[in-house]
Design a protein around this motif. Sequence first.
Motif, PDB file in Angstrom:
ATOM      1  N   SER A   1     -20.568 -21.008-149.568  1.00 16.25           N
ATOM      2  CA  SER A   1     -21.382 -19.839-150.096  1.00 16.25           C
ATOM      3  C   SER A   1     -20.449 -18.637-150.275  1.00 16.25           C
ATOM      4  CB  SER A   1     -22.368 -19.341-149.081  1.00 16.25           C
ATOM      5  OG  SER A   1     -23.139 -18.243-149.670  1.00 16.25           O
ATOM      6  N   ILE A   2     -20.024 -18.245-151.533  1.00 13.25           N
ATOM      7  CA  ILE A   2     -19.384 -17.008-151.786  1.00 13.25           C
ATOM      8  C   ILE A   2     -20.380 -15.828-152.256  1.00 13.25           C
ATOM      9  CG2 ILE A   2     -17.662 -15.981-153.222  1.00 13.25           C
ATOM     10  CD1 ILE A   2     -16.701 -18.962-153.608  1.00 13.25           C
ATOM     11  N   SER A   3     -20.411 -14.808-151.567  1.00 21.47           N
ATOM     12  CA  SER A   3     -21.262 -13.542-152.091  1.00 21.47           C
ATOM     13  C   SER A   3     -20.265 -12.291-152.372  1.00 21.47           C
ATOM     14  CB  SER A   3     -22.001 -13.178-150.956  1.00 21.47           C
ATOM     15  OG  SER A   3     -22.992 -14.088-150.557  1.00 21.47           O
ATOM     16  N   SER A   4     -20.520 -11.783-153.385  1.00 18.48           N
ATOM     17  CA  SER A   4     -19.792 -10.357-153.736  1.00 18.48           C
ATOM     18  C   SER A   4     -20.635  -9.524-154.623  1.00 18.48           C
ATOM     19  CB  SER A   4     -18.603 -10.859-154.426  1.00 18.48           C
ATOM     20  OG  SER A   4     -17.658  -9.718-154.993  1.00 18.48           O
ATOM     21  N   ASP A   5     -20.231  -8.261-154.662  1.00 26.40           N
ATOM     22  CA  ASP A   5     -20.821  -7.412-155.634  1.00 26.40           C
ATOM     23  C   ASP A   5     -19.814  -7.209-157.103  1.00 26.40           C
ATOM     24  OD1 ASP A   5     -18.617  -5.781-154.667  1.00 26.40           O
ATOM     25  OD2 ASP A   5     -19.894  -4.167-153.992  1.00 26.40           O
ATOM     26  N   ASP A   6     -18.891  -7.840-157.171  1.00 24.05           N
ATOM     27  CA  ASP A   6     -17.827  -8.160-158.000  1.00 24.05           C
ATOM     28  C   ASP A   6     -18.472  -9.319-159.083  1.00 24.05           C
ATOM     29  OD1 ASP A   6     -15.974  -8.357-159.935  1.00 24.05           O
ATOM     30  OD2 ASP A   6     -14.109  -8.203-158.686  1.00 24.05           O
ATOM     31  N   GLU A   7     -19.410  -8.519-160.077  1.00 25.92           N
ATOM     32  CA  GLU A   7     -20.096  -9.763-160.881  1.00 25.92           C
ATOM     33  C   GLU A   7     -18.911 -10.491-161.795  1.00 25.92           C
ATOM     34  OE1 GLU A   7     -24.193 -10.085-163.416  1.00 25.92           O
ATOM     35  OE2 GLU A   7     -23.477  -8.275-162.623  1.00 25.92           O
ATOM     36  N   TRP A  30     -21.934 -25.557-153.839  1.00 26.57           N
ATOM     37  CA  TRP A  30     -21.450 -24.170-153.679  1.00 26.57           C
ATOM     38  C   TRP A  30     -22.693 -23.446-153.812  1.00 26.57           C
ATOM     39  CZ3 TRP A  30     -16.496 -22.444-152.954  1.00 26.57           C
ATOM     40  CH2 TRP A  30     -15.345 -23.453-153.092  1.00 26.57           C
ATOM     41  N   MET A  31     -22.722 -22.312-153.281  1.00 22.07           N
ATOM     42  CA  MET A  31     -23.959 -21.249-153.726  1.00 22.07           C
ATOM     43  C   MET A  31     -23.177 -20.026-153.829  1.00 22.07           C
ATOM     44  SD  MET A  31     -26.849 -22.060-150.776  1.00 22.07           S
ATOM     45  CE  MET A  31     -25.955 -21.143-149.412  1.00 22.07           C
ATOM     46  N   LEU A  32     -23.503 -19.361-155.011  1.00 26.69           N
ATOM     47  CA  LEU A  32     -22.665 -18.060-155.597  1.00 26.69           C
ATOM     48  C   LEU A  32     -23.807 -17.097-155.459  1.00 26.69           C
ATOM     49  CD1 LEU A  32     -20.580 -20.268-156.022  1.00 26.69           C
ATOM     50  CD2 LEU A  32     -19.622 -18.354-157.876  1.00 26.69           C
ATOM     51  N   SER A  33     -23.611 -15.922-155.177  1.00 26.15           N
ATOM     52  CA  SER A  33     -24.336 -14.815-155.027  1.00 26.15           C
ATOM     53  C   SER A  33     -23.786 -13.529-155.541  1.00 26.15           C
ATOM     54  CB  SER A  33     -25.049 -14.460-153.613  1.00 26.15           C
ATOM     55  OG  SER A  33     -26.113 -13.578-153.618  1.00 26.15           O
ATOM     56  N   VAL A  34     -24.417 -12.961-156.531  1.00 26.83           N
ATOM     57  CA  VAL A  34     -23.880 -11.333-156.788  1.00 26.83           C
ATOM     58  C   VAL A  34     -24.901 -10.637-156.364  1.00 26.83           C
ATOM     59  CG1 VAL A  34     -23.343  -9.801-158.592  1.00 26.83           C
ATOM     60  CG2 VAL A  34     -22.570 -12.338-158.853  1.00 26.83           C
ATOM     61  N   ASP A  35     -24.378  -9.594-155.170  1.00 27.80           N
ATOM     62  CA  ASP A  35     -25.223  -8.805-154.684  1.00 27.80           C
ATOM     63  C   ASP A  35     -25.417  -7.775-155.356  1.00 27.80           C
ATOM     64  OD1 ASP A  35     -25.403 -10.475-152.201  1.00 27.80           O
ATOM     65  OD2 ASP A  35     -23.453  -9.783-151.509  1.00 27.80           O
ATOM     66  N   GLU A  36     -26.438  -7.069-155.470  1.00 28.01           N
ATOM     67  CA  GLU A  36     -26.638  -5.610-156.120  1.00 28.01           C
ATOM     68  C   GLU A  36     -25.994  -4.598-155.461  1.00 28.01           C
ATOM     69  OE1 GLU A  36     -30.993  -5.246-156.371  1.00 28.01           O
ATOM     70  OE2 GLU A  36     -30.934  -5.738-158.483  1.00 28.01           O
TER      71      GLU A  36
END
Length: 137
Positions: A83-89, A129-135
């Motif tokens: 899993s990768i999460s970021s606010d960098d769209e 993989w799971m990718l997430s863009v956090d608001e």
Amino acid sequence: MAVLTPYLSFRDNAREAMTFYQSVLGGKLDLVEFSDFADMPQDPADADKIMHSWLATEDGMVLAGSDTPTGMEYQPPQNISISISSDDEPRMQAIWDGLSDGGAVTIPFESAPWGGRFGMLVDRFGMSWMLSVDEAQ
């Protein structure tokens, strides 16, 4: 300090996979072959395979992996996702585009009901993989 690092196992294609992940994620990739440890008992067929690899990106992601030696049973990955999460769209979109190339999208990388964006895929090497863009807060 403790560090949790995903360590991926491959059957004879760790070099190709980790080089691919470096092309997608960026960073510095170190590769160590079994032949680098000539005094260690090993199957000669494993000499040019990867005993250990380490990918570290400038933004702090770390991914490690190796080939499964010939004498060991290889089990394809299941029931786990990276899993990768970021606010960098833009960065996340680029990672999504790279990982999905040659892979299979499970859930498209789109707006999520909880906000931001989310998607799931299995890459060309069989890794989930799971990718997430956090608001932005």
